[in-house]
Design an enzyme around this catalytic site. Structure first.
Site, mmCIF file in Angstrom:
data_model
loop_
_atom_site.group_PDB
_atom_site.id
_atom_site.type_symbol
_atom_site.label_atom_id
_atom_site.label_comp_id
_atom_site.label_asym_id
_atom_site.label_seq_id
_atom_site.Cartn_x
_atom_site.Cartn_y
_atom_site.Cartn_z
ATOM 1 N N ASN A 207 -57.231 1.818 89.357
ATOM 2 C CA ASN A 207 -55.784 2.045 89.197
ATOM 3 C C ASN A 207 -55.178 0.979 88.293
ATOM 4 O OD1 ASN A 207 -55.530 4.229 91.149
ATOM 5 N ND2 ASN A 207 -55.949 2.677 92.718
ATOM 6 N N LYS B 271 -46.499 -4.468 103.633
ATOM 7 C CA LYS B 271 -46.448 -5.899 103.319
ATOM 8 C C LYS B 271 -45.134 -6.503 103.817
ATOM 9 C CE LYS B 271 -50.423 -6.429 101.304
ATOM 10 N NZ LYS B 271 -51.486 -7.249 101.891
ATOM 11 N N TYR C 82 -48.372 -12.363 95.643
ATOM 12 C CA TYR C 82 -49.184 -12.320 94.418
ATOM 13 C C TYR C 82 -48.506 -11.420 93.390
ATOM 14 C CZ TYR C 82 -53.175 -13.132 97.689
ATOM 15 O OH TYR C 82 -54.045 -13.572 98.655
ATOM 16 N N PHE C 83 -48.581 -11.813 92.126
ATOM 17 C CA PHE C 83 -48.152 -10.898 91.075
ATOM 18 C C PHE C 83 -49.355 -10.060 90.645
ATOM 19 C CE2 PHE C 83 -43.626 -11.472 90.269
ATOM 20 C CZ PHE C 83 -43.378 -12.349 91.312
ATOM 21 N N GLY D 17 -43.152 5.429 89.508
ATOM 22 C CA GLY D 17 -43.054 4.215 90.335
ATOM 23 C C GLY D 17 -43.182 2.927 89.564
ATOM 24 N N SER E 271 -47.348 -9.580 98.423
ATOM 25 C CA SER E 271 -47.362 -8.992 97.081
ATOM 26 C C SER E 271 -45.958 -8.989 96.494
ATOM 27 C CB SER E 271 -47.880 -7.541 97.179
ATOM 28 O OG SER E 271 -47.635 -6.836 95.996
ATOM 29 N N ASN F 84 -64.943 -5.335 106.959
ATOM 30 C CA ASN F 84 -65.563 -4.061 107.399
ATOM 31 C C ASN F 84 -66.228 -3.339 106.234
ATOM 32 O OD1 ASN F 84 -63.455 -2.987 105.939
ATOM 33 N ND2 ASN F 84 -62.471 -1.942 107.670
ATOM 34 N N TYR G 157 -47.343 1.283 100.985
ATOM 35 C CA TYR G 157 -48.133 0.046 100.862
ATOM 36 C C TYR G 157 -47.200 -1.166 100.858
ATOM 37 C CZ TYR G 157 -50.357 -3.878 98.589
ATOM 38 O OH TYR G 157 -50.783 -5.146 98.297
HETATM 39 P P1 NAD Z 1 -60.014 -5.748 98.066
HETATM 40 O O1 NAD Z 1 -59.918 -4.333 98.498
HETATM 41 O O2 NAD Z 1 -60.981 -6.123 97.003
HETATM 42 O O3 NAD Z 1 -60.333 -6.696 99.336
HETATM 43 C C1 NAD Z 1 -59.863 -6.383 100.615
HETATM 44 C C2 NAD Z 1 -61.060 -6.523 101.563
HETATM 45 O O4 NAD Z 1 -60.619 -6.270 102.890
HETATM 46 C C3 NAD Z 1 -62.177 -5.516 101.257
HETATM 47 O O5 NAD Z 1 -63.407 -6.211 101.167
HETATM 48 C C4 NAD Z 1 -62.166 -4.554 102.449
HETATM 49 O O6 NAD Z 1 -63.471 -4.109 102.764
HETATM 50 C C5 NAD Z 1 -61.575 -5.445 103.544
HETATM 51 N N1 NAD Z 1 -60.850 -4.726 104.591
HETATM 52 C C6 NAD Z 1 -59.871 -3.796 104.431
HETATM 53 N N2 NAD Z 1 -59.422 -3.396 105.632
HETATM 54 C C7 NAD Z 1 -60.109 -4.098 106.577
HETATM 55 C C8 NAD Z 1 -60.101 -4.133 107.991
HETATM 56 N N3 NAD Z 1 -59.297 -3.341 108.699
HETATM 57 N N4 NAD Z 1 -60.940 -4.989 108.624
HETATM 58 C C9 NAD Z 1 -61.782 -5.790 107.916
HETATM 59 N N5 NAD Z 1 -61.850 -5.811 106.564
HETATM 60 C C10 NAD Z 1 -61.013 -4.961 105.912
HETATM 61 O O7 NAD Z 1 -58.539 -6.200 97.660
HETATM 62 P P2 NAD Z 1 -58.052 -7.535 96.933
HETATM 63 O O8 NAD Z 1 -57.607 -7.173 95.567
HETATM 64 O O9 NAD Z 1 -59.040 -8.617 97.133
HETATM 65 O O10 NAD Z 1 -56.732 -7.869 97.783
HETATM 66 C C11 NAD Z 1 -56.803 -8.727 98.900
HETATM 67 C C12 NAD Z 1 -55.426 -8.745 99.533
HETATM 68 O O11 NAD Z 1 -54.459 -9.141 98.564
HETATM 69 C C13 NAD Z 1 -54.966 -7.371 100.042
HETATM 70 O O12 NAD Z 1 -54.285 -7.554 101.284
HETATM 71 C C14 NAD Z 1 -53.988 -6.889 98.988
HETATM 72 O O13 NAD Z 1 -52.987 -6.052 99.528
HETATM 73 C C15 NAD Z 1 -53.406 -8.185 98.491
HETATM 74 N N6 NAD Z 1 -52.907 -8.106 97.116
HETATM 75 C C16 NAD Z 1 -53.752 -7.728 96.113
HETATM 76 C C17 NAD Z 1 -53.258 -7.634 94.799
HETATM 77 C C18 NAD Z 1 -54.151 -7.196 93.667
HETATM 78 O O14 NAD Z 1 -53.615 -6.817 92.588
HETATM 79 N N7 NAD Z 1 -55.461 -7.238 93.817
HETATM 80 C C19 NAD Z 1 -51.936 -7.943 94.533
HETATM 81 C C20 NAD Z 1 -51.106 -8.323 95.578
HETATM 82 C C21 NAD Z 1 -51.613 -8.413 96.872
HETATM 83 C C1 WQD Z 2 -50.021 -2.979 85.068
HETATM 84 C C2 WQD Z 2 -49.399 -2.355 83.835
HETATM 85 C C3 WQD Z 2 -49.020 0.007 84.027
HETATM 86 C C4 WQD Z 2 -53.284 1.065 84.241
HETATM 87 C C5 WQD Z 2 -50.172 -2.988 91.068
HETATM 88 C C6 WQD Z 2 -49.575 -2.664 92.401
HETATM 89 C C7 WQD Z 2 -49.121 -3.938 93.080
HETATM 90 C C8 WQD Z 2 -50.255 -4.956 93.114
HETATM 91 C C9 WQD Z 2 -50.802 -5.203 91.728
HETATM 92 C C10 WQD Z 2 -51.267 -4.845 95.289
HETATM 93 C C11 WQD Z 2 -48.319 -1.332 84.152
HETATM 94 C C12 WQD Z 2 -50.055 -0.286 82.949
HETATM 95 C C13 WQD Z 2 -52.100 0.359 84.144
HETATM 96 C C14 WQD Z 2 -53.647 1.946 83.204
HETATM 97 C C15 WQD Z 2 -51.637 1.359 82.031
HETATM 98 N N1 WQD Z 2 -51.304 -4.534 93.958
HETATM 99 N N2 WQD Z 2 -51.295 0.504 83.058
HETATM 100 N N3 WQD Z 2 -52.801 2.055 82.126
HETATM 101 O O1 WQD Z 2 -48.671 -1.546 88.737
HETATM 102 O O2 WQD Z 2 -48.089 -3.931 88.055
HETATM 103 O O3 WQD Z 2 -49.190 -3.526 90.244
HETATM 104 O O4 WQD Z 2 -51.223 -3.923 91.203
HETATM 105 O O5 WQD Z 2 -50.458 -5.510 95.857
HETATM 106 O O6 WQD Z 2 -48.700 -3.612 94.383
HETATM 107 O O7 WQD Z 2 -48.439 -1.850 92.192
HETATM 108 O O8 WQD Z 2 -50.483 -3.232 88.138
HETATM 109 O O9 WQD Z 2 -52.515 -3.046 86.779
HETATM 110 O O10 WQD Z 2 -51.622 -0.945 87.902
HETATM 111 O O11 WQD Z 2 -50.404 -1.915 85.951
HETATM 112 O O12 WQD Z 2 -50.888 1.483 81.044
HETATM 113 O O13 WQD Z 2 -54.710 2.642 83.230
HETATM 114 O O14 WQD Z 2 -50.412 -1.638 83.119
HETATM 115 O O15 WQD Z 2 -48.150 1.047 83.646
HETATM 116 O O16 WQD Z 2 -47.330 -1.433 83.163
HETATM 117 P P1 WQD Z 2 -49.009 -2.989 88.727
HETATM 118 P P2 WQD Z 2 -51.346 -2.233 87.217
#
Ligand code: NAD
Ligand code: WQD
Length: 333
Positions: A197, A152, A176-177, A293, A124, A32, A148
């Protein structure tokens, strides 16, 4: 195989699309564009050498999901679509439940009606909550510390219940880490909207000069240098793990949850140093109080992925930073 990628225009989904297409699979993207834009599709076409079918829409639109699956003969789904900002989820929990949980229910209902019963889910490591031991294996207790993470966890449990209802269903929840880095072409990468973030995109923006300096959230943790330790994994390793999971689903019904991590933790300052090496630019930083957090350390036991999927991460922290820098240097060109 014909694979539907929900959220396939996003950071991880677009890399999965490129990898699957290169592996000879037929990929159709539904997105979307709530956190991505259509320019990704043009860059994917350059990477793949041909356009990928794209449907702009929401996974909560079951009718659209059904018509897309039927039109493209979808056999399997990789479910990336979701909202993923921990802080935002505390402010807008209903948006996260509607988008992530309700969206997955709508998607599963459409799959059921189209007899599509294979799904790889983007879970995640956040489902482990506060680590009780390290490295984290899949037997570690699960819990959530924010809406969030709770979405998951709910989705994982929902998939487990659906799998238990019929032997036809095949699910792998990939935990995923910390995915970072970018495609080797420099055409795909992480493009967060507004202030990043996550650490890596923020560091990249400091290195390129978009931002003045990095705030390091705490240097008083019980870690080697006092800063947070995480398991950073190259996004290409991550999506190769998805291909391994797709292959696993061809011969295995039921529900599995599997870590995708390297098993090695790096600190914030390790990352800064590696990125300065990659970019040959200074990354100035200042130490700030801890972020609410945050945990001190979080890294994976990746053994189950090797045992079940025959997959392990191979790319180094330097590879991650080199590719992220190449992408950051290209952005906007
Ligand atoms: P992202 O935001 O870059 O990609 C998510 C995509 O989904 C976006 O393009 C967004 O437009 C689309 N989207 C969101 N809601 C939608 C909906 N209702 N219908 C259709 N499309 C929709 O995020 P990402 O980093 O690529 O993450 C992908 C997945 O992996 C997510 O589910 C996220 O929770 C999970 N994940 C990400 C991380 C990370 O650090 N990036 C870590 C763990 C898990
Ligand atoms: C990594 C480290 C921060 C930014 C998050 C989500 C998790 C997953 C992955 C979706 C930490 C430090 C960060 C900054 C910093 N996403 N940091 N300055 O918090 O491990 O995980 O992303 O599933 O759910 O919680 O990743 O990259 O935010 O932080 O010092 O400007 O970097 O404190 O130690 P995190 P992060």
């Amino acid at each position: 195989m014909n694979v539907l990628l929900t959220g396939g225009a996003g950071f991880i989904g677009s890399h999965a699309a490129a990898m699957l297409a290169e592996a000879g699979h037929y990929v159709v993207i539904v997105d979307n564009l709530s956190n991505s834009d259509a320019s990704v599709l043009r860059r994917l076409e350059r990477v793949c050498g041909h356009p990928l079918p794209f449907v702009e829409g929401d996974i909560r639109d079951s009718a659209l999901m059904r018509s897309t699956m039927k039109q493209h003969g979808v056999q399997s789904v990789m479910h990336f679509a979701g909202l993923k900002a921990v802080g935002e989820s505390n402010e807008k929990p209903l948006d996260y439940y509607s988008n992530n949980v309700q969206g997955t229910i709508s998607l599963l209902q459409a799959m059921d009606q189209c007899d599509v019963r294979q799904l790889v889910f983007s879970s995640s490591a956040t489902v482990y909550g506060q680590p009780q031991y390290l490295p984290l294996d899949e037997a570690h207790p699960t819990s959530a510390t924010n809406p969030y993470g709770r979405t998951k966890l709910h989705i994982e449990e929902m998939l487990r219940d659906v799998a238990a209802s019929s032997a036809q269903w095949r699910f792998v929840c990939l935990r995923y880490f910390n995915p970072v880095g970018a495609h080797s072409s420099g055409l795909l990468g992480e493009a967060p909207r507004g202030t990043p973030n996550n650490l890596m995109p923020y560091v990249a923006q400091v290195a390129v000069g978009t931002r003045a300096h990095l705030n390091v959230w705490g240097d008083d943790y019980d870690t080697p240098d006092g800063t947070g330790v995480r398991d950073y994994i190259h996004v290409m390793d991550l999506v190769e793990g998805h291909l391994a999971a797709l292959n696993f689903l061809q011969d295995n019904a039921g529900w599995s949850a599997i870590n995708l991590g390297t098993g090695t933790g790096y600190s914030v300052l390790d990352m800064v140093k590696a990125f300065e090496q990659a970019s040959q630019r200074a990354v100035p930083y200042s130490i700030k109080p801890r972020r609410q957090g945050d945990v001190a350390s979080c890294y994976a036991n990746p053994q189950l992925a090797l045992n079940k999927l025959g997959w392990r991460a191979t790319r180094s922290l330097q590879d991650m930073c080199d590719s992220a820098w190449a992408w950051q240097s290209n952005v906007g060109k």
